[in-house]
Design a protein around this motif. Sequence first.
Motif, PDB file in Angstrom:
ATOM      1  N   ARG A  18       0.830  -1.223   0.000  1.00 62.37           N
ATOM      2  CA  ARG A  18       0.000   0.000   0.000  1.00 62.37           C
ATOM      3  C   ARG A  18       0.860   1.267   0.000  1.00 62.37           C
ATOM      4  NH1 ARG A  18      -1.644  -1.734   5.481  1.00 62.37           N
ATOM      5  NH2 ARG A  18       0.051  -0.964   6.759  1.00 62.37           N
ATOM      6  N   ASP A  19       2.162   1.131   0.386  1.00 58.38           N
ATOM      7  CA  ASP A  19       3.049   2.305   0.370  1.00 58.38           C
ATOM      8  C   ASP A  19       3.618   2.572  -1.026  1.00 58.38           C
ATOM      9  OD1 ASP A  19       2.632   2.436   3.089  1.00 58.38           O
ATOM     10  OD2 ASP A  19       4.293   1.040   3.499  1.00 58.38           O
ATOM     11  N   ASP A  20       3.441   1.584  -1.922  1.00 56.66           N
ATOM     12  CA  ASP A  20       3.961   1.743  -3.281  1.00 56.66           C
ATOM     13  C   ASP A  20       2.912   2.488  -4.117  1.00 56.66           C
ATOM     14  OD1 ASP A  20       4.749   1.454  -5.909  1.00 56.66           O
ATOM     15  OD2 ASP A  20       5.570  -0.562  -5.599  1.00 56.66           O
ATOM     16  N   GLU A  21       3.111   3.805  -4.226  1.00 59.65           N
ATOM     17  CA  GLU A  21       2.087   4.658  -4.836  1.00 59.65           C
ATOM     18  C   GLU A  21       1.753   4.241  -6.273  1.00 59.65           C
ATOM     19  OE1 GLU A  21       2.185   9.188  -5.207  1.00 59.65           O
ATOM     20  OE2 GLU A  21       2.669   8.781  -3.091  1.00 59.65           O
ATOM     21  N   LYS A  22       2.830   3.885  -7.029  1.00 56.35           N
ATOM     22  CA  LYS A  22       2.630   3.534  -8.448  1.00 56.35           C
ATOM     23  C   LYS A  22       1.766   2.277  -8.573  1.00 56.35           C
ATOM     24  CE  LYS A  22       5.300   5.316 -11.998  1.00 56.35           C
ATOM     25  NZ  LYS A  22       6.639   5.862 -12.035  1.00 56.35           N
ATOM     26  N   PHE A  23       2.079   1.283  -7.700  1.00 57.74           N
ATOM     27  CA  PHE A  23       1.350   0.016  -7.741  1.00 57.74           C
ATOM     28  C   PHE A  23      -0.126   0.240  -7.381  1.00 57.74           C
ATOM     29  CE2 PHE A  23      -0.299  -3.788  -5.614  1.00 57.74           C
ATOM     30  CZ  PHE A  23      -0.183  -4.692  -6.660  1.00 57.74           C
ATOM     31  N   ILE A  24      -0.368   1.022  -6.327  1.00 59.53           N
ATOM     32  CA  ILE A  24      -1.758   1.275  -5.893  1.00 59.53           C
ATOM     33  C   ILE A  24      -2.506   2.042  -6.976  1.00 59.53           C
ATOM     34  CG2 ILE A  24      -3.185   2.537  -4.188  1.00 59.53           C
ATOM     35  CD1 ILE A  24      -2.101  -0.060  -3.084  1.00 59.53           C
ATOM     36  N   GLN A  25      -1.789   2.973  -7.619  1.00 61.13           N
ATOM     37  CA  GLN A  25      -2.414   3.719  -8.720  1.00 61.13           C
ATOM     38  C   GLN A  25      -2.846   2.765  -9.838  1.00 61.13           C
ATOM     39  OE1 GLN A  25       0.104   6.744 -10.464  1.00 61.13           O
ATOM     40  NE2 GLN A  25      -0.714   8.208  -8.980  1.00 61.13           N
ATOM     41  N   PHE A  26      -1.967   1.773 -10.126  1.00 64.52           N
ATOM     42  CA  PHE A  26      -2.254   0.810 -11.190  1.00 64.52           C
ATOM     43  C   PHE A  26      -3.439  -0.085 -10.817  1.00 64.52           C
ATOM     44  CE2 PHE A  26      -1.567  -3.671 -12.460  1.00 64.52           C
ATOM     45  CZ  PHE A  26      -1.873  -3.551 -13.809  1.00 64.52           C
ATOM     46  N   ILE A  27      -3.407  -0.624  -9.582  1.00 61.79           N
ATOM     47  CA  ILE A  27      -4.424  -1.621  -9.200  1.00 61.79           C
ATOM     48  C   ILE A  27      -5.809  -0.983  -8.969  1.00 61.79           C
ATOM     49  CG2 ILE A  27      -4.139  -1.761  -6.664  1.00 61.79           C
ATOM     50  CD1 ILE A  27      -3.960  -4.881  -7.221  1.00 61.79           C
ATOM     51  N   THR A  28      -5.828   0.345  -8.710  1.00 55.57           N
ATOM     52  CA  THR A  28      -7.137   0.994  -8.552  1.00 55.57           C
ATOM     53  C   THR A  28      -7.529   1.758  -9.829  1.00 55.57           C
ATOM     54  OG1 THR A  28      -6.050   2.896  -7.561  1.00 55.57           O
ATOM     55  CG2 THR A  28      -7.003   1.312  -6.025  1.00 55.57           C
ATOM     56  N   SER A  29      -6.726   1.582 -10.889  1.00 57.60           N
ATOM     57  CA  SER A  29      -7.007   2.352 -12.104  1.00 57.60           C
ATOM     58  C   SER A  29      -8.230   1.787 -12.825  1.00 57.60           C
ATOM     59  CB  SER A  29      -5.801   2.329 -13.049  1.00 57.60           C
ATOM     60  OG  SER A  29      -5.653   1.022 -13.561  1.00 57.60           O
ATOM     61  N   ARG A  30      -8.841   2.638 -13.604  1.00 59.98           N
ATOM     62  CA  ARG A  30     -10.046   2.280 -14.354  1.00 59.98           C
ATOM     63  C   ARG A  30      -9.755   1.087 -15.286  1.00 59.98           C
ATOM     64  NH1 ARG A  30     -11.874   4.369 -19.113  1.00 59.98           N
ATOM     65  NH2 ARG A  30     -14.123   4.571 -19.326  1.00 59.98           N
TER      66      ARG A  30
END
Length: 216
Positions: A149-161
């Motif tokens: 959850r601290d990996d901003e890029k990964f969270i951005q990817f997994i919650t992306s449209r």
Amino acid sequence: MKKASQSKNAAGGIILLTAFASIGYAILRYHLLGPVPWKDLAFFTLNKGVALCAFILLTFNFSFGPLYNLGMKIPDSYLNARKALGMSGFLLALIHVLMSFLLFKPEVYTQFFGGDETLSLVGGLSMLGGVIAFVVLWGYNLSFQTHLRDDEKFIQFITSRNFLLTAMLFSLIHVFFMGYSGWLRPNDWHGGLPPISLISFVFFLCMYVINLFGRK
Ligand code: HEM
């Protein structure tokens, strides 16, 4: 996205009501109006109710935010409920998976097997969709519970449209291939009530359209 007041949370009520409606529908359709013997209530029928409840809770979890983005008035208590709805949906899906593994025999699920008692193409596609949908859900949940959850890029990817719209398609494959042949024969529906796979499909379509237009 507005910051929802943290004090109100409608998760308990939504989960109870959805569980009551889903399990009640399975009992009504398969026992009260259908031919399934009552001895199958505790496992076979409950599995259907649990699967439907999991499916609906997950569609709620993924839809409240996008509905809010589309300008709909979603109460803070519903926005705050999303985490608990997602986790409960995932845990109920896990119960459904374990129950399905125990029940999975050609005598119980003739619709998934061919004459030689191995999985048919349609049965295989449906189960493949279910397994991938479950693993994606698992990964999605894990990413918020671990250091990921601290990996901003990964969270951005997994919650992306794009990621969510693609991942959701596996649950569609699961319910579509298991049910579509029965959807087209309303005369065979127990008590005229639509199959649980068709109800899940309708929830899926609503969620997909809401996410298509409302997720940023
Ligand atoms: C390893 C993964 C999975 C397996 C092996 C699996 C297995 C099954 C089986 C055997 C059925 C038929 C049940 C019946 O007709 O009584 C079923 C139905 C269903 N599953 Fe899954 N499933 C999996 C994952 C999921 C996931 C992740 C969801 C999403 C919440 C889900 C939702 C449903 C729904 C809504 C039905 C329709 C029940 C019906 O029409 O009676 N499944 N699944």
